[in-house]
Design an enzyme around this catalytic site. Structure first.
Site, short mmCIF file in Angstrom:
data_model
loop_
_atom_site.label_atom_id
_atom_site.label_comp_id
_atom_site.label_asym_id
_atom_site.label_seq_id
_atom_site.Cartn_x
_atom_site.Cartn_y
_atom_site.Cartn_z
N ASP A 125 1.41 -1.03 -0.06
CA ASP A 125 0.33 -0.40 -0.57
C ASP A 125 1.13 1.21 -0.13
O ASP A 125 1.94 1.21 0.29
CB ASP A 125 -1.61 -0.06 0.90
CG ASP A 125 -1.93 1.41 1.72
OD1 ASP A 125 -2.11 1.56 0.60
OD2 ASP A 125 -1.60 1.73 2.25
N ASP B 123 -0.55 5.43 0.47
CA ASP B 123 -0.84 6.31 1.43
C ASP B 123 -1.25 5.86 2.76
O ASP B 123 -1.69 5.05 2.85
CB ASP B 123 -2.71 6.92 1.48
CG ASP B 123 -2.48 8.40 1.13
OD1 ASP B 123 -1.18 8.92 2.88
OD2 ASP B 123 -2.82 9.34 1.40
N LYS C 98 -9.11 -2.27 -3.11
CA LYS C 98 -8.85 -3.41 -2.24
C LYS C 98 -10.51 -3.09 -0.90
O LYS C 98 -10.83 -1.99 -0.90
CB LYS C 98 -7.39 -3.46 -1.84
CG LYS C 98 -6.26 -3.06 -2.17
CD LYS C 98 -5.22 -2.98 -1.22
CE LYS C 98 -4.63 -1.41 -1.40
NZ LYS C 98 -4.20 -1.01 -0.57
N ASP D 274 -1.15 0.21 5.64
CA ASP D 274 -1.70 -0.01 6.99
C ASP D 274 -2.56 0.12 7.87
O ASP D 274 -3.79 -0.12 8.89
CB ASP D 274 -1.41 1.78 6.80
CG ASP D 274 -2.12 2.48 6.45
OD1 ASP D 274 -1.93 2.16 5.03
OD2 ASP D 274 -2.99 3.45 6.87
#
Length: 258
Positions: free
Chosen positions: A8, A10, A180, A205
């Site tokens: 990922d 951000d 996702k 995250d």
């Protein structure tokens, strides 16, 4: 050892405009070890070329656009395979609209075959009106990703999922989600990186999207507590990630798969 990494952006590699040094270190180590990686992002506001340019010039991470697979690309792949038509109305930004049109789809506001809703920092009530009416007429409703929030230096801002929820409420129609944690984007990402799911790990995250994209699709996961999901939430997660780290600097690339 994992043969490849799905990562990922951000909240994992950076946080809004703020760099995450451990993220850069992580990517640099992958490059040093010649381990294949693919950034799998639900962000549809930028093209892969723009993402790669930003990574290089804002965060000192030099990668090729081919290492970036966005929910936009997955949306295009889905519509091509679905073959319900080529007329589309989009709530989104240039990274979504321009690529969809460049892929051969035609802009149509009144009677599109697809209504695609993603993050749009300039969204208006009229855009929601056009999307609502088109879906009521029978257009296929696509949500690029279910992210409720975006982690930034300002805090958790409304994400694409918040906009999609508005259209879902107005139309009483559930969208087809592409990003996702859906299988659509993960299956395409595995095709692109050229590895089997048991040979890769999903790094992110956000438990609800990044980690669930692995849990739901048979892929090992690494939750890093640098963005959306907080450390206090970890003990109560419905299903534990394969690994949980405070920082990507803690990752041992020699770790054997559990």
């Amino acid at each position: 050892m994992y043969k490849g990494y799905l990562i990922d952006l951000d909240g994992t590699i950076y946080r809004g405009q703020e760099p995450i040094l451990a993220g850069k270190n992580f990517v640099d180590e992958l490059k040093r070890r010649n381990l294949p990686f693919l950034f799998v992002t639900n962000n549809t506001t930028r093209s892969p070329e723009t993402v790669a340019h930003r990574l290089k010039h804002e965060f000192d991470i030099d990668v090729a656009p081919e290492t970036v697979y966005t929910a936009t690309l997955a949306t295009i792949d889905f519509m091509r395979a679905d073959k319900a038509g080529n007329k589309v109305f989009v709530i989104g930004e240039a990274g979504l609209i321009d690529l969809i049109l460049a892929a051969g789809f035609v802009w149509e506001e009144e009677n599109p075959d697809y209504v695609v809703v993603g993050l749009d920092n300039n969204v208006t009530y009229e855009k929601f009106v056009l999307a609502t009416l088109a879906i009521q007429k029978g257009a296929t409703f696509i949500g690029t990703n279910p992210d409720k929030n975006i982690p930034t230096e300002r805090g958790l801002l409304p994400g694409a999922g918040s906009l999609i929820s508005l259209v879902e409420t107005a139309t009483q129609t559930k969208p087809i989600f592409i990003g996702k944690p859906e299988a659509i984007i993960m299956d395409k990402a595995l095709e692109k990186i050229g590895l089997a799911k048991e040979d890769v790990i999903m790094v992110g995250d956000n438990y609800e999207t990044d980690i669930c994209s692995g849990l739901n699709n048979g892929i090992d996961t690494l939750l890093v507590l640098s963005g959306f999901t907080k450390k206090s939430e970890v003990p109560n997660l419905p299903k534990a990630p394969t690994f949980v780290l405070d920082s990507l600097d803690e990752w041992d690339f020699g770790d054997l798969k559990k």
